[in-house]
Enzyme design. Structure first.
Site, PDB file in Angstrom:
ATOM      1  N   LEU A 134     -18.904 -73.441  -9.089  1.00 53.05           N
ATOM      2  CA  LEU A 134     -18.288 -74.308 -10.095  1.00 53.05           C
ATOM      3  C   LEU A 134     -16.802 -74.022 -10.189  1.00 53.05           C
ATOM      4  O   LEU A 134     -16.392 -72.874 -10.391  1.00 53.05           O
ATOM      5  CB  LEU A 134     -18.951 -74.064 -11.457  1.00 53.05           C
ATOM      6  CG  LEU A 134     -18.268 -74.612 -12.707  1.00 53.05           C
ATOM      7  CD1 LEU A 134     -18.275 -76.135 -12.710  1.00 53.05           C
ATOM      8  CD2 LEU A 134     -18.957 -74.069 -13.963  1.00 53.05           C
ATOM      9  N   SER A 163     -14.767 -87.092 -11.929  1.00 54.47           N
ATOM     10  CA  SER A 163     -13.847 -88.204 -11.743  1.00 54.47           C
ATOM     11  C   SER A 163     -13.227 -88.562 -13.096  1.00 54.47           C
ATOM     12  O   SER A 163     -13.082 -87.713 -13.968  1.00 54.47           O
ATOM     13  CB  SER A 163     -14.570 -89.399 -11.115  1.00 54.47           C
ATOM     14  OG  SER A 163     -13.649 -90.407 -10.777  1.00 54.47           O
ATOM     15  N   TYR A 206      -2.567 -89.248 -11.139  1.00 55.49           N
ATOM     16  CA  TYR A 206      -3.897 -88.789 -11.565  1.00 55.49           C
ATOM     17  C   TYR A 206      -4.968 -89.834 -11.242  1.00 55.49           C
ATOM     18  O   TYR A 206      -5.977 -89.535 -10.601  1.00 55.49           O
ATOM     19  CB  TYR A 206      -3.874 -88.497 -13.068  1.00 55.49           C
ATOM     20  CG  TYR A 206      -5.204 -88.081 -13.639  1.00 55.49           C
ATOM     21  CD1 TYR A 206      -5.715 -86.809 -13.396  1.00 55.49           C
ATOM     22  CD2 TYR A 206      -5.949 -88.953 -14.432  1.00 55.49           C
ATOM     23  CE1 TYR A 206      -6.942 -86.427 -13.923  1.00 55.49           C
ATOM     24  CE2 TYR A 206      -7.166 -88.578 -14.966  1.00 55.49           C
ATOM     25  CZ  TYR A 206      -7.663 -87.312 -14.710  1.00 55.49           C
ATOM     26  OH  TYR A 206      -8.882 -86.932 -15.225  1.00 55.49           O
ATOM     27  N   LYS A 252      -8.045 -89.691  -8.385  1.00 58.42           N
ATOM     28  CA  LYS A 252      -9.457 -89.755  -8.773  1.00 58.42           C
ATOM     29  C   LYS A 252     -10.157 -90.928  -8.084  1.00 58.42           C
ATOM     30  O   LYS A 252     -11.354 -90.858  -7.768  1.00 58.42           O
ATOM     31  CB  LYS A 252      -9.586 -89.865 -10.290  1.00 58.42           C
ATOM     32  CG  LYS A 252      -9.165 -88.599 -11.037  1.00 58.42           C
ATOM     33  CD  LYS A 252     -10.060 -87.424 -10.730  1.00 58.42           C
ATOM     34  CE  LYS A 252      -9.748 -86.217 -11.593  1.00 58.42           C
ATOM     35  NZ  LYS A 252     -10.640 -85.072 -11.329  1.00 58.42           N
TER      36      LYS A 252
END
Length: 250
Positions: free
Chosen positions: A8, A135, A149, A153
């Protein structure tokens, strides 16, 4: 349910920390990667025998291969990646920003993902594992000053589909977590002066009216997906609260 070994990223705060706590309370083993060591050290003490971690700058392309190597050394197998790290910066209009600033955003939000995914593929093929990617609604809705940004994404969503197509033994899902009460929203409110007024007001109002999501709301969904996402979800970009994900919601 069998115990899973999961890597993670972005694990030290917000959604990542919520995901980590959910998985650890469910007895899974988690290799954590984030810039800040202290929260990961605390989790390792709280959940002995379940946590290993690497504190590193996720914009450094050497971090992904190193983290995968360390995770496999620690856990021997790998059942899932949850790639949750990202940066909002630069919050600037195209007219006021530079290609170097955009490249830095892409290094963190997109290119670094390849550094984790590519070396993990043999292990994930073997385990018929999962890749869960964080996302954003900004990937399909445009906001002025969020070009780097949002577009990074959007590229992440395309990567999700490509990986699902190329790797049929791996289940890959990108998740829109919604507007969550995290440090990113603090940053958004701090940049209200450069954003369009209607956008700044939207995020300010959500905060003032107590409508921001708790990190655990999307975080728990993402954790469950990492453990047990069904194959028919592979390649999809889904909101955390979509009906299609009802089985993974609280």
């Amino acid at each position: 349910m069998s115990t899973k070994n999961i890597l993670l990223t972005g694990a030290s705060r917000g959604i990542g920390l919520a995901i980590a706590r959910f998985l650890l309370k469910d007895s899974h083993k988690v290799f954590l990667v984030a810039r800040t060591a202290a929260p990961m050290e605390a989790l390792k003490k709280e959940f002995p025998g379940q946590v290993e971690f690497l504190a590193a700058d996720l914009g450094d392309f050497e971090v992904g291969p190193k983290a995968i190597s360390l995770a496999l050394s620690s856990f021997k197998t790998l059942d899932a990646l949850i790639l949750n790290h990202g940066t909002l910066s630069p919050v600037k209009r195209i007219a006021d920003s530079t290609s170097a600033e955009w490249r830095k955003a892409y290094d963190v939000n997109f290119f670094s993902l390849i550094g984790f995914i590519q070396p993990a593929l043999p292990a994930l093929r073997s385990s018929k594992g999962r890749v869960i990617l964080t996302s954003s609604g900004a990937s399909s809705n445009t906001y002025s000053t969020w070009g780097a940004y949002g577009s990074s994404k959007a590229a992440l969503n395309h990567l999700t589909g490509t990986l699902a197509t190329e790797e049929p033994d791996i289940t890959v899902v990108s998740v829109r977590p919604g507007v969550v009460d995290t440090d990113m929203q603090v940053e958004v409110r701090g940049n209200h002066a450069v954003m369009d007024g209607k956008d700044a007001e939207k995020f300010k109002s959500l905060h003032e009216e107590g409508k921001l999501l708790k990190p655990e709301q999307p975080g728990n969904v993402m954790a469950r997906l990492a453990v047990g996402a069904e194959k028919e979800l592979s390649g999809k970009f889904l909101s955390w609260n979509d009906k299609e994900l009802a089985a993974y919601q609280d």
